[in-house]
Design an enzyme around this catalytic site. Structure first.
Site, PDB file in Angstrom:
ATOM      1  N   GLU A  65       0.843  -1.192   0.000  1.00  0.00           N
ATOM      2  CA  GLU A  65       0.000   0.000   0.000  1.00  0.00           C
ATOM      3  C   GLU A  65       0.879   1.243   0.000  1.00  0.00           C
ATOM      4  OE1 GLU A  65      -3.693  -2.100   2.429  1.00  0.00           O
ATOM      5  OE2 GLU A  65      -2.808  -0.237   3.208  1.00  0.00           O
ATOM      6  N   GLY A 110       1.443   3.517   2.015  1.00  0.00           N
ATOM      7  CA  GLY A 110       2.180   3.830   3.235  1.00  0.00           C
ATOM      8  C   GLY A 110       2.781   2.648   3.958  1.00  0.00           C
ATOM      9  N   ILE A 127       1.546  -2.808  -8.042  1.00  0.00           N
ATOM     10  CA  ILE A 127       0.958  -4.128  -8.275  1.00  0.00           C
ATOM     11  C   ILE A 127       1.319  -4.654  -9.662  1.00  0.00           C
ATOM     12  CG2 ILE A 127      -1.144  -5.502  -8.219  1.00  0.00           C
ATOM     13  CD1 ILE A 127      -0.269  -4.141  -5.529  1.00  0.00           C
ATOM     14  N   GLU A 148       8.284 -17.297  -3.293  1.00  0.00           N
ATOM     15  CA  GLU A 148       8.375 -16.070  -4.077  1.00  0.00           C
ATOM     16  C   GLU A 148       9.810 -15.568  -4.106  1.00  0.00           C
ATOM     17  OE1 GLU A 148       6.861 -11.392  -3.888  1.00  0.00           O
ATOM     18  OE2 GLU A 148       5.791 -12.939  -2.771  1.00  0.00           O
ATOM     19  N   ARG A 201      34.639  -5.923 -29.757  1.00  0.00           N
ATOM     20  CA  ARG A 201      34.928  -4.483 -29.708  1.00  0.00           C
ATOM     21  C   ARG A 201      36.433  -4.249 -29.591  1.00  0.00           C
ATOM     22  NH1 ARG A 201      32.996   0.680 -30.758  1.00  0.00           N
ATOM     23  NH2 ARG A 201      33.726   2.156 -29.180  1.00  0.00           N
ATOM     24  N   THR A 204      12.330  -6.063   0.997  1.00  0.00           N
ATOM     25  CA  THR A 204      13.625  -5.442   0.735  1.00  0.00           C
ATOM     26  C   THR A 204      14.763  -6.303   1.290  1.00  0.00           C
ATOM     27  OG1 THR A 204      13.679  -4.183   2.803  1.00  0.00           O
ATOM     28  CG2 THR A 204      12.583  -3.150   0.909  1.00  0.00           C
TER      29      THR A 204
END
Length: 378
Positions: free
Chosen positions: A128, A130, A158, A243, A269, A366
């Protein structure tokens, strides 16, 4: 690329099919999807028709009848193809597994087969405006009214929000019960009072839609609740390790691709009349990155084997999520540096890898929260 010890012939065949799907059905559209900030709706149906959705959901509910290993193979193919916009992991590894684990027989038969064939797209709404990683601060409320819940609140960040047909919504059903006051409720997005906000503009993952969602007195039958009332927080804690493991698997696959791209580039390169690869610094940086990839793959393999055996604990999943996503960012940064100015150009895949990697340290909890989880077991 080293073959993981949990791979078998069936998974090799899946990897080949997934590689072909992403190469033909997704990669040619990635630039356009990034511009429009979401994939085409039809991409979901194509993935479903190929049997690439809900791979680890039982066949009786329309899934592939596989395991997490099948989902990890798919995530690797997607990362290697640089076609990362289709939000399969959220749909199949997260939302579908909540339904499979906690849904009633009626709920599973109602939604899972349509999720497996791409008719119904799933999202999960925890965060959410906050709250961030503080799930216990969620304020979205589901108040009983007869045989229904009336849901009010807002969610943000989301994934799959733009196309979602069902949203697994974390709600307060008892404001005075603390962590036992949360429930998981499926909200169909065609219900009155539900609305989507703007597609949020991010610094990376531009083709993967991310929306704000609003619930304004959305009326949902109580039969849409997963499991018993008040069990939502416990179910979140149970499912979050998987997850986090799929995020870790994506991190390792992306590291592999970054190193592969950079080796090829530095050998082609030239600078000062010789390939960039010939400079000692280039070789040493790539040696360090290749070592990080090898160590990361070994750790991930251990975690996947543990998960397949039902033994992966929350602490180890947190370790995998924080450390592997951290190394993903380290490798992306070091590889980009070897591209010089071209590494900063969006048309070069290494630039997209670099920008897309940053969110990995934030979503799914996090990395600071991951360390907090780990520290509690020390």
């Amino acid at each position: 690329m080293r073959r993981s010890r949990w791979m078998d012939d069936d998974l090799d065949a899946l990897a080949e099919m997934a590689d072909t799907f992403f190469e033909k059905e997704c990669a040619p559209h990635e630039d356009r999807w990034r511009e429009q900030q979401h994939v085409d709706r039809g991409a979901w149906a194509k993935a479903g028709s190929q049997g690439l959705l809900c791979l680890s959901i039982p066949e009786e509910y329309g899934g592939g009848g596989g395991t997490f290993a099948h989902e990890a193979v798919l995530a690797r193919s997607q990362a290697h193809s640089l076609s990362t916009s289709l939000g399969i992991s959220v749909h199949s590894v997260i939302v579908a597994h909540y339904l499979n684990a906690y849904g009633t027989e009626e709920q599973k038969r109602r939604w899972l087969p349509k999720m497996a064939d791409g008719q119904v797209i799933g999202a999960i709404a925890m965060t959410e405006p906050g709250t961030g990683s503080d799930l216990q601060a969620i304020k979205t409320k589901a108040v009983k009214d007869g045989d229904a819940y009336v849901i009010d609140g807002s969610k943000t960040f989301i994934s799959n929000g733009h196309h979602a047909d069902i949203v697994l919504t974390v709600c307060q059903t008892d404001c005075d019960a603390g962590s036992k006051g949360f429930s998981l409720v499926i909200v169909e997005t065609d219900r009155p009072g539900f609305s989507r906000g703007r597609n949020l503009r991010k610094i990376g993952q531009h083709g993967q839609d991310t929306c704000e969602l609003s619930f304004n007195s959305v009326r949902v039958p109580q039969s849409n609740r997963l499991s018993e009332e008040g069990t939502g927080f416990a179910h979140l804690m149970k499912q979050l390790p998987q997850e986090r493991l799929i995020l870790a698997a994506t991190a390792v696959a992306t590291m592999e691709k970054a190193v592969e791209l950079t080796i090829d580039y530095t050998k082609e390169r030239t600078a000062f009349k010789q390939p960039v690869f010939n400079f000692q610094n280039s070789r040493f940086v790539l040696a360090e990155c290749a070592t990080l990839v090898r160590v990361a793959q070994s750790f991930l393999d251990d975690c996947i084997v543990s998960h397949l055996d039902g033994k992966l604990d929350a602490d180890t999943a947190a370790m995998a999520k924080w450390w592997l996503t951290e190394q993903q960012n380290v490798v992306a940064d070091r590889c980009l540096q070897l591209f010089g100015g071209y590494g900063y150009m969006e048309e070069y895949p290494i630039a997209r890898i670099f920008a897309d990697a940053r969110i990995q340290k934030i979503y799914g909890g996090t990395n600071e929260i991951m360390k907090e989880i780990i520290s509690r077991s020390l």
